[in-house]
Design a protein around this motif. Sequence first.
Motif, PDB file in Angstrom:
ATOM      1  N   GLU A 167       9.630  -0.340 -20.924  1.00 33.36           N
ATOM      2  CA  GLU A 167       9.489  -1.010 -19.629  1.00 33.36           C
ATOM      3  C   GLU A 167       9.332   0.031 -18.505  1.00 33.36           C
ATOM      4  OE1 GLU A 167       8.951  -3.889 -18.456  1.00 33.36           O
ATOM      5  OE2 GLU A 167       9.407  -3.501 -16.339  1.00 33.36           O
ATOM      6  N   TYR A 168      10.117   1.100 -18.557  1.00 36.09           N
ATOM      7  CA  TYR A 168       9.992   2.132 -17.523  1.00 36.09           C
ATOM      8  C   TYR A 168       8.620   2.807 -17.578  1.00 36.09           C
ATOM      9  CZ  TYR A 168      15.052   1.710 -16.613  1.00 36.09           C
ATOM     10  OH  TYR A 168      16.298   1.246 -16.274  1.00 36.09           O
ATOM     11  N   ILE A 169       8.115   3.026 -18.787  1.00 40.21           N
ATOM     12  CA  ILE A 169       6.787   3.653 -18.910  1.00 40.21           C
ATOM     13  C   ILE A 169       5.708   2.699 -18.393  1.00 40.21           C
ATOM     14  CG2 ILE A 169       5.118   4.710 -20.496  1.00 40.21           C
ATOM     15  CD1 ILE A 169       7.509   5.570 -22.240  1.00 40.21           C
ATOM     16  N   ARG A 170       5.903   1.405 -18.627  1.00 38.92           N
ATOM     17  CA  ARG A 170       4.937   0.433 -18.082  1.00 38.92           C
ATOM     18  C   ARG A 170       4.913   0.497 -16.551  1.00 38.92           C
ATOM     19  NH1 ARG A 170       3.056  -2.551 -22.221  1.00 38.92           N
ATOM     20  NH2 ARG A 170       4.522  -3.180 -23.860  1.00 38.92           N
ATOM     21  N   ARG A 171       6.087   0.629 -15.960  1.00 40.34           N
ATOM     22  CA  ARG A 171       6.119   0.741 -14.491  1.00 40.34           C
ATOM     23  C   ARG A 171       5.419   2.029 -14.035  1.00 40.34           C
ATOM     24  NH1 ARG A 171      12.489  -0.828 -13.379  1.00 40.34           N
ATOM     25  NH2 ARG A 171      12.465  -2.821 -14.494  1.00 40.34           N
ATOM     26  N   ALA A 172       5.642   3.098 -14.791  1.00 37.44           N
ATOM     27  CA  ALA A 172       4.967   4.369 -14.458  1.00 37.44           C
ATOM     28  C   ALA A 172       3.452   4.224 -14.609  1.00 37.44           C
ATOM     29  CB  ALA A 172       5.500   5.495 -15.346  1.00 37.44           C
ATOM     30  N   ALA A 173       3.033   3.376 -15.532  1.00 36.95           N
ATOM     31  CA  ALA A 173       1.585   3.149 -15.733  1.00 36.95           C
ATOM     32  C   ALA A 173       0.973   2.505 -14.496  1.00 36.95           C
ATOM     33  CB  ALA A 173       1.358   2.271 -16.965  1.00 36.95           C
ATOM     34  N   THR A 203       1.316   8.279  -2.998  1.00 39.71           N
ATOM     35  CA  THR A 203       1.258   7.120  -3.897  1.00 39.71           C
ATOM     36  C   THR A 203       2.252   7.280  -5.047  1.00 39.71           C
ATOM     37  OG1 THR A 203      -1.083   6.950  -3.355  1.00 39.71           O
ATOM     38  CG2 THR A 203      -0.327   5.682  -5.246  1.00 39.71           C
ATOM     39  N   ALA A 204       2.370   8.504  -5.559  1.00 38.52           N
ATOM     40  CA  ALA A 204       3.264   8.750  -6.699  1.00 38.52           C
ATOM     41  C   ALA A 204       4.702   8.392  -6.357  1.00 38.52           C
ATOM     42  CB  ALA A 204       3.176  10.215  -7.119  1.00 38.52           C
ATOM     43  N   ALA A 205       5.155   8.733  -5.163  1.00 40.69           N
ATOM     44  CA  ALA A 205       6.545   8.466  -4.785  1.00 40.69           C
ATOM     45  C   ALA A 205       6.720   7.040  -4.276  1.00 40.69           C
ATOM     46  CB  ALA A 205       7.005   9.469  -3.720  1.00 40.69           C
ATOM     47  N   PHE A 206       5.721   6.558  -3.548  1.00 43.29           N
ATOM     48  CA  PHE A 206       5.818   5.201  -3.007  1.00 43.29           C
ATOM     49  C   PHE A 206       5.923   4.193  -4.154  1.00 43.29           C
ATOM     50  CE2 PHE A 206       4.649   1.285  -0.949  1.00 43.29           C
ATOM     51  CZ  PHE A 206       5.196   1.424   0.332  1.00 43.29           C
ATOM     52  N   GLY A 207       5.153   4.461  -5.203  1.00 43.56           N
ATOM     53  CA  GLY A 207       5.219   3.595  -6.360  1.00 43.56           C
ATOM     54  C   GLY A 207       4.225   2.458  -6.294  1.00 43.56           C
ATOM     55  N   ALA A 208       4.396   1.498  -7.186  1.00 41.54           N
ATOM     56  CA  ALA A 208       3.443   0.385  -7.299  1.00 41.54           C
ATOM     57  C   ALA A 208       4.154  -0.794  -7.913  1.00 41.54           C
ATOM     58  CB  ALA A 208       2.262   0.805  -8.177  1.00 41.54           C
ATOM     59  N   ASP A 209       3.652  -1.964  -7.572  1.00 42.84           N
ATOM     60  CA  ASP A 209       4.138  -3.173  -8.239  1.00 42.84           C
ATOM     61  C   ASP A 209       5.632  -3.386  -7.990  1.00 42.84           C
ATOM     62  OD1 ASP A 209       2.966  -5.193  -9.636  1.00 42.84           O
ATOM     63  OD2 ASP A 209       3.474  -4.419 -11.622  1.00 42.84           O
ATOM     64  N   GLY A 210       6.103  -2.887  -6.842  1.00 42.70           N
ATOM     65  CA  GLY A 210       7.515  -3.075  -6.500  1.00 42.70           C
ATOM     66  C   GLY A 210       8.467  -2.051  -7.094  1.00 42.70           C
ATOM     67  N   HIS A 211       7.926  -1.049  -7.807  1.00 44.19           N
ATOM     68  CA  HIS A 211       8.785  -0.043  -8.422  1.00 44.19           C
ATOM     69  C   HIS A 211       8.473   1.340  -7.857  1.00 44.19           C
ATOM     70  CE1 HIS A 211      10.559  -2.888 -11.107  1.00 44.19           C
ATOM     71  NE2 HIS A 211       9.365  -3.306 -11.481  1.00 44.19           N
ATOM     72  N   GLY A 212       9.495   2.059  -7.473  1.00 43.31           N
ATOM     73  CA  GLY A 212       9.321   3.362  -6.835  1.00 43.31           C
ATOM     74  C   GLY A 212       8.999   4.452  -7.831  1.00 43.31           C
ATOM     75  N   GLY A 213       8.417   5.521  -7.303  1.00 44.36           N
ATOM     76  CA  GLY A 213       8.061   6.663  -8.133  1.00 44.36           C
ATOM     77  C   GLY A 213       9.115   7.746  -8.074  1.00 44.36           C
TER      78      GLY A 213
ATOM     79  N   LYS B 192      13.425   2.358   1.918  1.00 41.66           N
ATOM     80  CA  LYS B 192      13.767   2.891   0.594  1.00 41.66           C
ATOM     81  C   LYS B 192      13.550   4.400   0.558  1.00 41.66           C
ATOM     82  CE  LYS B 192      12.558  -1.137  -2.200  1.00 41.66           C
ATOM     83  NZ  LYS B 192      11.580  -1.629  -3.204  1.00 41.66           N
ATOM     84  N   LYS B 193      14.454   5.063  -0.151  1.00 39.05           N
ATOM     85  CA  LYS B 193      14.353   6.536  -0.200  1.00 39.05           C
ATOM     86  C   LYS B 193      13.006   7.013  -0.729  1.00 39.05           C
ATOM     87  CE  LYS B 193      18.754   8.058   0.275  1.00 39.05           C
ATOM     88  NZ  LYS B 193      19.868   8.931  -0.057  1.00 39.05           N
ATOM     89  N   ASN B 194      12.530   6.393  -1.798  1.00 42.46           N
ATOM     90  CA  ASN B 194      11.281   6.886  -2.384  1.00 42.46           C
ATOM     91  C   ASN B 194      10.120   6.705  -1.413  1.00 42.46           C
ATOM     92  OD1 ASN B 194      11.644   3.979  -3.227  1.00 42.46           O
ATOM     93  ND2 ASN B 194       9.508   4.288  -3.820  1.00 42.46           N
ATOM     94  N   GLU B 195      10.230   5.727  -0.518  1.00 45.79           N
ATOM     95  CA  GLU B 195       9.130   5.526   0.436  1.00 45.79           C
ATOM     96  C   GLU B 195       9.143   6.616   1.507  1.00 45.79           C
ATOM     97  OE1 GLU B 195       8.951   1.383   1.609  1.00 45.79           O
ATOM     98  OE2 GLU B 195       8.733   0.750  -0.497  1.00 45.79           O
ATOM     99  N   LEU B 196      10.314   7.073   1.866  1.00 46.83           N
ATOM    100  CA  LEU B 196      10.375   8.214   2.791  1.00 46.83           C
ATOM    101  C   LEU B 196       9.907   9.491   2.087  1.00 46.83           C
ATOM    102  CD1 LEU B 196      11.083   9.248   5.609  1.00 46.83           C
ATOM    103  CD2 LEU B 196      13.389   9.696   4.797  1.00 46.83           C
ATOM    104  N   VAL B 197      10.273   9.626   0.820  1.00 47.35           N
ATOM    105  CA  VAL B 197       9.808  10.794   0.062  1.00 47.35           C
ATOM    106  C   VAL B 197       8.279  10.826   0.017  1.00 47.35           C
ATOM    107  CG1 VAL B 197       9.725  11.839  -2.238  1.00 47.35           C
ATOM    108  CG2 VAL B 197      11.906  11.051  -1.294  1.00 47.35           C
ATOM    109  N   ALA B 198       7.664   9.650  -0.069  1.00 44.95           N
ATOM    110  CA  ALA B 198       6.192   9.590  -0.055  1.00 44.95           C
ATOM    111  C   ALA B 198       5.655  10.274   1.202  1.00 44.95           C
ATOM    112  CB  ALA B 198       5.727   8.133  -0.132  1.00 44.95           C
ATOM    113  N   ASP B 199       6.270   9.978   2.340  1.00 45.53           N
ATOM    114  CA  ASP B 199       5.828  10.606   3.593  1.00 45.53           C
ATOM    115  C   ASP B 199       6.115  12.107   3.600  1.00 45.53           C
ATOM    116  OD1 ASP B 199       4.848   8.272   4.844  1.00 45.53           O
ATOM    117  OD2 ASP B 199       6.881   7.660   5.361  1.00 45.53           O
TER     118      ASP B 199
END
Lengths: 393, 393
Positions: A167-173, A203-213, B192-199
């Motif tokens: 599941e975590y890898i799917r979020r990373a995908a 984008t990497a840190a912001f994340g996608a699909d509601g999950h942070g990077g 969210k922390k990861n969103e600030l990290v994105a910046d």
Amino acid sequence: MPDVELNFERSEYADRIARTRVAMDKAGYDLLFLADPSNMSWLTGYDGWSFYVHQGVLLAMDGDPVWWGRGMDANGALRTVFMDAADIIGYPDHYVQSTERHPMDHLCDVIKQRGWDKHTIAVEMDNYYFTAAAFASLQTNLPNATFKDAGGIVNWQRIVKSPQEIEYIRRAARIVEAMHAKVFERVEPGMKKNELVADILHTAAFGADGHGGDYCAFVPMLPSGVDATAPHLTWDERPFNNNEITFFELGGCHRRYHCPMSRTISLGTPKQTHLDAEKAMVESLNAGLEAANAGNTCHDVAVAFFDTLNSFGFEKDSRTGYSIGLSYPPDWGERTLSLRKGDMTVLEPGMCIHFIPSLWLDDAGLEISETILITDKGAEPFCNYPRKLLVKD
Amino acid sequence: MPDVELNFERSEYADRIARTRVAMDKAGYDLLFLADPSNMSWLTGYDGWSFYVHQGVLLAMDGDPVWWGRGMDANGALRTVFMDAADIIGYPDHYVQSTERHPMDHLCDVIKQRGWDKHTIAVEMDNYYFTAAAFASLQTNLPNATFKDAGGIVNWQRIVKSPQEIEYIRRAARIVEAMHAKVFERVEPGMKKNELVADILHTAAFGADGHGGDYCAFVPMLPSGVDATAPHLTWDERPFNNNEITFFELGGCHRRYHCPMSRTISLGTPKQTHLDAEKAMVESLNAGLEAANAGNTCHDVAVAFFDTLNSFGFEKDSRTGYSIGLSYPPDWGERTLSLRKGDMTVLEPGMCIHFIPSLWLDDAGLEISETILITDKGAEPFCNYPRKLLVKD
């Protein structure tokens, strides 16, 4: 029990430890010392950027694992591992980068206090973070112990992923798909590489699909043109040029689990030689994916891949994939199976592999890769992204 | 000579090598093997994210250094080092993560071919990237060599920076100032922390003042509240809260040269205990800066700092600074001098130190740091940024 938010159920850590102990028993080890941050995290939950000082996890044949590290990082352990405080041991700061005393001397005292100093102790001889000096300290301070090379004993336990890991890898995908989409949207002739990297890292840190990077164990690699004949250059301040191709080796990361994906972009109409390389690469990748069935070996996949590649007149002298999952810098690979001829590891459902064909031509380099999950119905790519040389005019 | 764009004049590399050889001669070494990517880069220019496989630089008492590493990375060496192709040696890919052969076996053949196998060979015994297995391979394959611990012999040559190195750190200073300004602009309760990290990461790579950012050897650390009692936690997806303080340990990086700077931000009115800690920290830092004159020792600076801190009723049991400059993950520190009592290193103009007071309280952690250049007129901070607990209401 400490009130720690773990990334996995406690039962999953218990299962990991039990499986590791079976392997220890089989190998004749009484005690494991793990300096690999990925193995430390997988067995205990520990997470922190503290691997630049000596630290590790001790696992005996009974009891909880023992986290050992720098005093200030013991606070981080208290906040990330499942064990009680009694099994979290910090060393004083005067051991840090001292020329007079080595932190491992302190670890040896811990081992003695626990009565483990006559044990057969297995250490990760070839792991970053287990230095020659660390081993010398153990040998000097524990003359009654027998030392063995643990190799990748824990890495090999990690190779089949649990549903939660998958599941975590799917979020990373989802994250790495978003990173590539951002690249394609933004890249253009004249744009400086570091400015595109800014968007990629955002984008990497912001994340996608509601999950942070989370931070990736590799940084983005995006060499263009002749620079791309060197696969591990990172970036500089030079601009992208028209009529040049660039590969983007990127990874999404969520809670330390990685999903790498590489794509190649041509700014302007690609040369015929690059289209030829693309065709060979994609067809070889597809042939390899077809062969990546549970029950087949890595060797079988490599044969399918390399035979197809050779049939197009291309040669590649390096492996074309490796196991991935939980990782810390400097490598997102798990350092177990490799997709190369002679690797007789049998594929099992739950294995996750970065299948990364790459070709270094005289004037360019191309990468088009997929991270796949081995299932009982074949290989399932984690990402859904056009598997081709992308062209932006 | 190869047509390579180097970050420094060739004469600067020649000078570095000459100084290193003086130290080698004094120590009685005939040959150095350097696995530390920072030392490799400083002596040859090499730059690439390839340190997850075995590689290194050989430096004998005459001739150019020899770059040795994975075959595919030899292409990266050809594009980044000053040496000719004859001194760039790649090993075949079947050595990579193999259980049958170790890459260092290949290095030993190189050492034999060059007639260096009866030499006194110094190796970086306690460096990440020089594993216990790497040393075992050398000992087994070079029975006629004498091995010594090189310790930080090259790190110590790096400690006084050249004007060009200082220029790169100044550019990194502009970047880390921009990163902190972005943090203060964006951070707010609920984010969210990861969103600030994105910046933060966007600013880090985009750069400042016309100069692009490189990847930092540390990732951003930004623990809040009680989490900040653990200094090396990175980030997660939890939101910032009102009435909580967070420290931001960030670094700008330009062409691999670092300028770290930490600041602490209070969202909402800070508690009196945090203001007390701020006052103690800033006054102690100022006292240390006053003492950081060329000719004084690290010990002198530490005494000035810790005595002032203690006079405010605070204790700190860890060192409060270290040398910085060129670096690769996992550490931006140079691993030479430390600002702690007993370190008798004499400060010289051109040294660059991350002076990092930090206090871990029961309910929070604070960091307010400066990276300084030692000059003949005292300590000069690289950054110009308010040296205080920043408050955002």
